[in-house]
Write an enzyme that holds these catalytic residues in place. Structure first.
Site, short mmCIF file in Angstrom:
data_model
loop_
_atom_site.label_atom_id
_atom_site.label_comp_id
_atom_site.label_asym_id
_atom_site.label_seq_id
_atom_site.Cartn_x
_atom_site.Cartn_y
_atom_site.Cartn_z
N LYS A 166 27.50 -67.16 -60.15
CA LYS A 166 26.65 -67.22 -58.75
C LYS A 166 27.30 -68.31 -57.87
CE LYS A 166 22.25 -65.75 -59.66
NZ LYS A 166 21.39 -65.00 -58.82
N VAL A 184 12.07 -71.99 -61.24
CA VAL A 184 10.69 -71.29 -61.30
C VAL A 184 10.27 -70.46 -62.45
CG1 VAL A 184 9.45 -69.42 -59.87
CG2 VAL A 184 11.47 -70.59 -59.02
N TYR A 236 26.65 -67.59 -66.17
CA TYR A 236 25.66 -67.39 -65.00
C TYR A 236 26.10 -68.35 -63.92
CZ TYR A 236 21.28 -67.78 -62.69
OH TYR A 236 20.12 -67.94 -61.90
N1 LIG Z 1 13.48 -68.48 -62.26
C1 LIG Z 1 14.47 -69.50 -61.73
O1 LIG Z 1 13.92 -70.61 -62.25
C2 LIG Z 1 15.43 -69.28 -61.03
C3 LIG Z 1 16.22 -70.40 -60.79
C4 LIG Z 1 17.26 -70.06 -59.79
C5 LIG Z 1 17.74 -68.97 -59.60
N2 LIG Z 1 16.82 -67.97 -59.72
C6 LIG Z 1 17.26 -66.67 -59.25
O2 LIG Z 1 16.31 -65.96 -58.67
C7 LIG Z 1 16.42 -64.55 -58.80
C8 LIG Z 1 15.37 -64.10 -59.68
O3 LIG Z 1 15.20 -64.69 -60.71
P1 LIG Z 1 13.73 -64.39 -61.73
O4 LIG Z 1 13.44 -65.62 -62.25
O5 LIG Z 1 12.72 -63.63 -60.85
O6 LIG Z 1 14.39 -63.13 -62.81
P2 LIG Z 1 13.55 -62.12 -63.90
O7 LIG Z 1 12.00 -62.70 -63.61
O8 LIG Z 1 14.34 -62.46 -65.12
O9 LIG Z 1 13.73 -61.09 -62.88
C9 LIG Z 1 14.98 -60.51 -62.85
C10 LIG Z 1 15.19 -59.20 -62.02
O10 LIG Z 1 16.42 -58.83 -61.78
C11 LIG Z 1 16.36 -57.21 -62.12
N3 LIG Z 1 17.68 -56.83 -62.61
C12 LIG Z 1 18.34 -57.33 -63.64
N4 LIG Z 1 19.58 -56.65 -63.63
C13 LIG Z 1 19.55 -55.71 -62.85
C14 LIG Z 1 20.60 -54.66 -62.48
N5 LIG Z 1 21.47 -54.65 -63.09
N6 LIG Z 1 19.87 -53.86 -61.32
C15 LIG Z 1 18.75 -54.02 -60.89
N7 LIG Z 1 18.08 -54.82 -61.28
C16 LIG Z 1 18.32 -55.75 -62.12
C17 LIG Z 1 15.44 -57.03 -63.38
O11 LIG Z 1 14.77 -55.90 -63.62
P3 LIG Z 1 14.31 -55.15 -64.90
O12 LIG Z 1 12.65 -55.61 -64.84
O13 LIG Z 1 14.53 -53.88 -65.08
O14 LIG Z 1 14.87 -56.08 -65.74
C18 LIG Z 1 14.24 -58.03 -62.52
O15 LIG Z 1 13.43 -57.32 -61.59
C19 LIG Z 1 17.68 -64.51 -59.62
O16 LIG Z 1 18.84 -64.02 -58.82
C20 LIG Z 1 18.09 -65.69 -60.34
O17 LIG Z 1 19.43 -65.80 -60.66
C21 LIG Z 1 15.99 -67.94 -60.50
#
Ligand SMILES: NC(=O)c1ccc[n+]([C@@H]2O[C@H](COP(=O)([O-])OP(=O)(O)OC[C@H]3O[C@@H](n4cnc5c(N)ncnc54)[C@H](OP(=O)(O)O)[C@@H]3O)[C@@H](O)[C@H]2O)c1
Length: 270
Positions: free
Chosen positions: A170, A199, A166
């Site tokens: 990134k 988050v 991952y």
């Molecule tokens: N949460 C954190 O602590 C954190 C920290 C650092 C960075 N981030 C970044 O923030 C962003 C959102 O994270 P999150 O925590 O909200 O993740 P999440 O709740 O797991 O949601 C991921 C989203 O991406 C979608 N997705 C995954 N593969 C896909 C594909 N091939 N095509 C289209 N959609 C796809 C998923 O759709 P489905 O519902 O269909 O699976 C879901 O809507 C990401 O870029 C992540 O790397 C998050």
């Protein structure tokens, strides 16, 4: 009437972006989801300025169809693209490189390819699909949601070996965004890699979930984070993180295009 496209809008940070942006009268918000029929929390928003479109970010044709639909609604333009969808590390992909080796080297390559396919290639395909509309927009911003885990300095300083596939994907994304920034500056499009902090998007399940290996890796990370950032009290909510990131997006200028910033608008990741 600023228009926004948000990928990965079915849940988590993407859903919250759509919720906050669409609460502003005049905004037109397009949420892209992998599967419309399961994106029930997004469709439940039921707002006239929210448009739900189906596109896997690795599917060039689906993205092209989505861009055509956005252009049809907006009259051929888009103001802001937020590439948020990502393959989040679970299972063995929470590991560092060393724990794959020497017996599971092929799994390491496979996990890196999977991560790159969504987190890098998916963002390239999405950006390419929407660039013609962005060139016609007024605001002209492209945001790629990245992670502090892709920061070289803090990786070395805090000694973060986990989530290797991952983090590698990134970090590659950050460079891709810098390359677009250089090439599209003369067109007035500002690009940014933006980390949200940690988050809690677990929807009530808690961030310390998964296999014993995942929990162990997350605990090691949390302890290291706390050492480097003693003020850090744990994950933020999607509401807090998206509010913080929206300010950074609003403040983005062409002069800062291509940068990699945190939710604070600087290099403080937590
Ligand atoms: N949460 C954190 O602590 C954190 C920290 C650092 C960075 N981030 C970044 O923030 C962003 C959102 O994270 P999150 O925590 O909200 O993740 P999440 O709740 O797991 O949601 C991921 C989203 O991406 C979608 N997705 C995954 N593969 C896909 C594909 N091939 N095509 C289209 N959609 C796809 C998923 O759709 P489905 O519902 O269909 O699976 C879901 O809507 C990401 O870029 C992540 O790397 C998050």
């Amino acid at each position: 009437m600023p228009s926004y496209v948000v990928t990965g809008a079915s849940r988590g940070i993407g859903l919250e972006f759509v919720r906050q942006l669409s609460s502003i009268p005049g905004n037109e918000v397009f949420g892209l989801v992998r599967n419309k029929s399961t994106a029930t929390r997004l469709t439940a928003l039921d707002r006239p300025n929210v448009h739900v479109l189906q596109a896997d970010v690795t599917d060039k044709k689906a993205l092209s169809d989505a861009a055509a639909e956005v252009g049809r609604v907006t009259g051929g333009k888009l103001d802001v693209l937020i590439s948020n969808a990502a393959l989040i590390p679970t299972g063995r992909a929470v590991r560092g490189v060393r724990s794959y080796l020497p017996d599971h080297a092929d799994e390491l390559i496979s996990d890196v390819k999977d991560a790159l396919n969504v987190n890098l290639i998916g963002v390239l395909l999405t950006t390419n699909a929407f660039l013609p509309l962005l060139l016609q927009g007024s605001v002209k911003k492209v945001i790629a949601i990245s992670t502090g885990l892709a920061d070289l300095d803090s990786t070395l300083e805090v000694e973060i070996s986990s989530t290797a596939p991952y983090s590698i994907s990134k970090a590659a994304l950050n460079m891709a965004i810098a390359k677009y920034a250089v090439d599209y500056k003369k067109d007035g499009i500002a690009f940014l890699s933006l980390a949200p902090g940690v988050v809690d998007t677990s929807e009530g399940k808690g961030v310390m979930q998964g296999s014993p290996e995942e929990i162990q890796e997350n605990m090691v990370l949390a302890v290291r984070f706390q050492k480097k950032y003693p003020h850090w009290l744990g994950p933020s909510t999607p509401e807090e993180a998206v509010s913080q990131m929206r300010k950074v997006i609003d403040d983005l200028t062409l002069e800062k295009s291509g940068d990699f910033l945190s939710q604070y608008g600087n290099k403080q990741w937590l």
